[in-house]
Design a protein around this motif. Sequence first.
Motif, short mmCIF file in Angstrom:
data_model
loop_
_atom_site.label_atom_id
_atom_site.label_comp_id
_atom_site.label_asym_id
_atom_site.label_seq_id
_atom_site.Cartn_x
_atom_site.Cartn_y
_atom_site.Cartn_z
N GLY A 1 -7.24 -7.03 4.05
CA GLY A 1 -6.05 -6.26 3.73
C GLY A 1 -6.29 -5.26 2.62
O GLY A 1 -5.41 -4.48 2.29
N GLN B 1 -7.38 -6.36 13.48
CA GLN B 1 -6.70 -7.05 12.40
C GLN B 1 -6.74 -8.55 12.66
O GLN B 1 -6.19 -9.03 13.64
CB GLN B 1 -5.23 -6.58 12.31
CG GLN B 1 -5.05 -5.10 12.05
CD GLN B 1 -5.40 -4.69 10.63
OE1 GLN B 1 -5.68 -5.52 9.78
NE2 GLN B 1 -5.38 -3.39 10.37
N TYR C 1 -5.06 -11.29 11.71
CA TYR C 1 -3.83 -11.61 10.98
C TYR C 1 -3.86 -13.02 10.40
O TYR C 1 -3.34 -13.25 9.30
CB TYR C 1 -2.63 -11.45 11.90
CG TYR C 1 -2.36 -10.02 12.29
CD1 TYR C 1 -2.12 -9.05 11.31
CD2 TYR C 1 -2.36 -9.62 13.62
CE1 TYR C 1 -1.89 -7.73 11.66
CE2 TYR C 1 -2.12 -8.31 13.98
CZ TYR C 1 -1.88 -7.35 12.99
OH TYR C 1 -1.66 -6.05 13.33
N PRO D 1 -0.23 -5.57 -3.00
CA PRO D 1 -0.17 -4.42 -2.08
C PRO D 1 -0.47 -3.11 -2.78
O PRO D 1 -0.29 -2.97 -3.99
CB PRO D 1 1.28 -4.46 -1.57
CG PRO D 1 1.71 -5.87 -1.78
CD PRO D 1 1.04 -6.29 -3.06
N GLU E 1 3.17 -0.66 9.27
CA GLU E 1 1.85 -1.30 9.21
C GLU E 1 0.97 -0.87 10.39
O GLU E 1 -0.23 -0.64 10.22
CB GLU E 1 1.98 -2.82 9.20
CG GLU E 1 2.47 -3.41 7.89
CD GLU E 1 3.99 -3.50 7.82
OE1 GLU E 1 4.48 -4.13 6.87
OE2 GLU E 1 4.67 -2.92 8.70
N GLN F 1 -2.70 -0.81 9.00
CA GLN F 1 -2.88 -1.68 7.85
C GLN F 1 -2.61 -3.12 8.24
O GLN F 1 -2.08 -3.41 9.31
CB GLN F 1 -1.95 -1.25 6.71
CG GLN F 1 -2.12 0.20 6.28
CD GLN F 1 -3.52 0.50 5.79
OE1 GLN F 1 -4.01 -0.12 4.85
NE2 GLN F 1 -4.18 1.46 6.42
N ILE G 1 -1.75 -7.47 6.89
CA ILE G 1 -0.86 -8.28 6.08
C ILE G 1 -1.27 -8.17 4.62
O ILE G 1 -2.44 -8.28 4.28
CB ILE G 1 -0.91 -9.76 6.53
CG1 ILE G 1 -0.33 -9.89 7.94
CG2 ILE G 1 -0.17 -10.66 5.56
CD1 ILE G 1 -0.46 -11.28 8.54
N ASP H 1 -0.94 -5.42 2.74
CA ASP H 1 -1.30 -4.06 2.34
C ASP H 1 -0.13 -3.25 1.80
O ASP H 1 -0.31 -2.38 0.95
CB ASP H 1 -1.92 -3.29 3.51
CG ASP H 1 -3.38 -3.63 3.72
OD1 ASP H 1 -4.04 -4.00 2.73
OD2 ASP H 1 -3.86 -3.54 4.85
N ASN I 1 7.44 -2.91 2.90
CA ASN I 1 8.11 -2.10 3.91
C ASN I 1 9.62 -2.28 3.81
O ASN I 1 10.13 -3.36 4.07
CB ASN I 1 7.62 -2.51 5.31
CG ASN I 1 7.90 -1.44 6.34
OD1 ASN I 1 8.65 -0.50 6.11
ND2 ASN I 1 7.29 -1.59 7.51
#
Length: 261
Positions: free
Chosen positions: A39, A78, A80, A93, A108, A113, A115, A117, A120
């Motif tokens: 991330g 990614q 996750y 972040p 994202e 990007q 998790i 980063d 939102n």
Amino acid sequence: MTKSELTAGVAGILFSVFALAPLAHAEGKPAAAKAVKPGTFCTIQNAKACQDAVTPAQILSRFKGGNTRFASGKPRHQNYLKEMKATADGQFPLASVVSCIDSRAPAEIVFDQGIGDLFNARVAGNIVNEDILGSLEFAHKVLGAKLLVVMGHTSCGAIKGACDDAQMGNLTGLIGKIKPAVSLVSADIKDRSSKNYAFVEMVAESNVRLTVETIREKSPILREMEQKGEIMIVGAMYDVKTGKVKFYDTPGASKAPGTKS
């Protein structure tokens, strides 16, 4: 244990850690590498050190690169689950994004990007109120994010509703917060309805710029951080047809096309 004993114990531990580091090099052994958390885009630092080291401009460049990958159909893989585990004990972040609730504009994914980063904040029409401003202050002043992006998007239903003066429950009040952006677009444009695609996009850009200015006006905390160079606040527009994001300002950019002076 007394306070003085606790202090002495902590000091002893810290001394041991720093004292042993050069010994490892002296014996020809490499020092232990710092953990790299998924991330982040630092390759030799942990997430907190990465957040401290990078500049707002570097983060903006990363977002641009991520969007280029996304729009070209070549996003990063990614992991996750790995990112979730890596960020479970804390978050550092790099940016926050104020974006529309529209299902086609997930920040994202648009910026490629992972998790941990970015923060939102999503609301129809990418506007701000006290709650979102407070959230942004938390993201930047407390948790250290350095880039703040206000991202609108093309074919925005909330913008169209403002152009048509839509009336519906609580949406009426939300649309009222977008209407100043409608008024800023030149009166020379005669068709000011949602049927005029060009007009809708002018209003959308005007609304992004107004939101950026509202953040600066109504949050002394964020305004001061920007003035000190601790953060950067920029506007952006996501094209739902191409997947590309166009950034406005870096600070001092010209006004939106078709808007009044």
